[in-house]
Design a protein around this motif. Structure first.
Motif, PDB file in Angstrom:
ATOM      1  N   ARG A 194      32.663  42.697  36.253  1.00 54.54           N
ATOM      2  CA  ARG A 194      33.655  42.523  36.875  1.00 54.54           C
ATOM      3  C   ARG A 194      34.687  41.263  35.907  1.00 54.54           C
ATOM      4  O   ARG A 194      35.389  40.054  36.194  1.00 54.54           O
ATOM      5  CB  ARG A 194      33.654  41.653  37.661  1.00 54.54           C
ATOM      6  CG  ARG A 194      34.843  41.482  38.811  1.00 54.54           C
ATOM      7  CD  ARG A 194      34.608  40.353  39.987  1.00 54.54           C
ATOM      8  NE  ARG A 194      36.068  39.541  40.436  1.00 54.54           N
ATOM      9  CZ  ARG A 194      36.538  39.215  40.432  1.00 54.54           C
ATOM     10  NH1 ARG A 194      36.374  38.284  39.192  1.00 54.54           N
ATOM     11  NH2 ARG A 194      37.542  38.857  40.811  1.00 54.54           N
ATOM     12  N   SER A 195      35.701  42.447  35.293  1.00 56.64           N
ATOM     13  CA  SER A 195      37.189  41.894  33.924  1.00 56.64           C
ATOM     14  C   SER A 195      38.337  42.991  34.780  1.00 56.64           C
ATOM     15  O   SER A 195      39.353  43.737  33.776  1.00 56.64           O
ATOM     16  CB  SER A 195      36.601  42.718  32.877  1.00 56.64           C
ATOM     17  OG  SER A 195      37.515  41.711  31.451  1.00 56.64           O
TER      18      SER A 195
ATOM     19  N   ILE B 192      34.458  40.465  44.242  1.00 60.68           N
ATOM     20  CA  ILE B 192      33.528  39.124  43.817  1.00 60.68           C
ATOM     21  C   ILE B 192      32.164  39.497  44.740  1.00 60.68           C
ATOM     22  O   ILE B 192      31.250  39.285  44.076  1.00 60.68           O
ATOM     23  CB  ILE B 192      34.319  38.001  44.153  1.00 60.68           C
ATOM     24  CG1 ILE B 192      35.919  37.673  43.110  1.00 60.68           C
ATOM     25  CG2 ILE B 192      33.500  36.737  44.443  1.00 60.68           C
ATOM     26  CD1 ILE B 192      36.765  36.623  43.744  1.00 60.68           C
TER      27      ILE B 192
ATOM     28  N   TYR C 268      28.676  34.776  42.308  1.00 60.83           N
ATOM     29  CA  TYR C 268      29.382  33.532  42.767  1.00 60.83           C
ATOM     30  C   TYR C 268      28.912  32.540  43.569  1.00 60.83           C
ATOM     31  O   TYR C 268      28.705  33.018  44.535  1.00 60.83           O
ATOM     32  CB  TYR C 268      31.263  33.918  43.106  1.00 60.83           C
ATOM     33  CG  TYR C 268      31.986  34.701  41.816  1.00 60.83           C
ATOM     34  CD1 TYR C 268      33.450  34.172  42.054  1.00 60.83           C
ATOM     35  CD2 TYR C 268      31.516  35.604  41.007  1.00 60.83           C
ATOM     36  CE1 TYR C 268      34.361  33.952  41.385  1.00 60.83           C
ATOM     37  CE2 TYR C 268      32.341  35.556  39.936  1.00 60.83           C
ATOM     38  CZ  TYR C 268      34.211  35.055  39.868  1.00 60.83           C
ATOM     39  OH  TYR C 268      34.940  35.034  39.153  1.00 60.83           O
TER      40      TYR C 268
ATOM     41  N   ASP D 254      30.563  37.061  36.362  1.00 64.70           N
ATOM     42  CA  ASP D 254      31.653  38.674  35.959  1.00 64.70           C
ATOM     43  C   ASP D 254      30.638  39.417  35.587  1.00 64.70           C
ATOM     44  O   ASP D 254      30.795  40.602  35.551  1.00 64.70           O
ATOM     45  CB  ASP D 254      32.795  38.190  35.575  1.00 64.70           C
ATOM     46  CG  ASP D 254      34.203  37.800  36.625  1.00 64.70           C
ATOM     47  OD1 ASP D 254      33.726  36.800  37.863  1.00 64.70           O
ATOM     48  OD2 ASP D 254      34.446  37.087  35.975  1.00 64.70           O
TER      49      ASP D 254
END
Length: 252
Positions: free
Chosen positions: A152-153, A201, A206, A221
């Motif tokens: 997740r970038s 997210i 997280y 991530d």
């Protein structure tokens, strides 16, 4: 004399029954398929102390009937090189049976070329993938190549590629050796882009501060949440269906 004949017939019938039972049991055992997963932490089984971090390989069994067994050998931090050098591959090849599958997903750690024991050049990465594929086939088992899942970038709401040429190399090996390929990078990029920056997210590890395993909290991530692992495993199953593998008949 008649009693002797009847006794012999009973013995023969009993013996035939025993043989048939053994054959049926053997047939049932042979019908069981094992899917081995080799790869890194994105797929690996996690210890309780890492929860809620979850590897997608932990969720794959729930998609299959009992005639398929998921044997998840993926390990945190491993690359195609370190998995071989630590002799994690050898025990799998010793157990492989005809008709078993090996799902091969590396790349996250091969790209860490600053770590000599882990990182690989593209040519070494390809050579290692070829080794896994050919040794799987030598056991009349079936290799499946997977590109690494996306991190997740996001930058300015745009998802960035973090894997360089490693996914391309995986595709090249799949093409040259005619190996079925599940392009997990493409699938996960599509999923993350559909969700968007903030909503995605939920797929990753997280954790708010105060969690028993993460007192200071966690914003990761790369590694997955239970929901993320479930959805990514679902994308693997989607790939199985698209490839029309025999495993489709074993899905719930």
């Amino acid at each position: 004399m008649m009693a002797g004949i009847l006794k012999n017939k009973s013995t023969i019938i009993f013996s035939i029954g025993v043989v048939c039972s053994i054959l049926l049991m053997s047939f049932a055992i042979k019908k069981q398929i094992t899917i081995y997963i080799i790869g890194d932490s994105t797929a690996a089984n996690k210890q309780a102390k890492a929860y809620p971090e979850t590897g997608w390989g932990m969720e794959l069994q729930s998609f299959f009937k009992k005639s398929v067994v998921i044997d998840n050998r993926a390990l945190n931090g491993r690359s195609t090189k370190s998995f071989l050098n630590e002799k994690q591959w050898q025990p799998i090849t010793e157990k492989l049976q005809p008709g078993d599958y090996v799902f091969i997903e590396f790349g996250h750690n091969d790209e860490k070329i600053d770590k000599p024991g882990t990182g690989t050049s593209i040519s070494e990465f390809k050579a290692n993938l070829c080794k896994y594929v050919l040794e799987t086939r030598n056991k009349n088992a079936i290799p499946i190549l997977l590109t690494p899942i996306s991190r997740r970038s996001f930058k300015d709401s745009k998802l960035m590629d973090t894997h360089g040429d490693y996914p391309k190399a995986t595709r090249a090996v799949a093409d040259s050796l005619k190996v079925p390929l599940i392009d997990m990078l493409v699938k996960t990029e599509s999923l993350l882009n559909r969700l968007g920056d903030k909503p995605s997210i939920k797929l990753f590890n997280y954790v708010d501060s105060g969690h028993v395993n993460y007192p200071a909290g966690k914003k990761d991530d790369t590694h997955l949440s239970p929901e993320g692992a479930r959805q990514i495993a679902g994308l693997v199953v989607e790939g199985i269906q698209e490839l029309k593998l025999n495993l489709v008949n074993k899905l719930l």
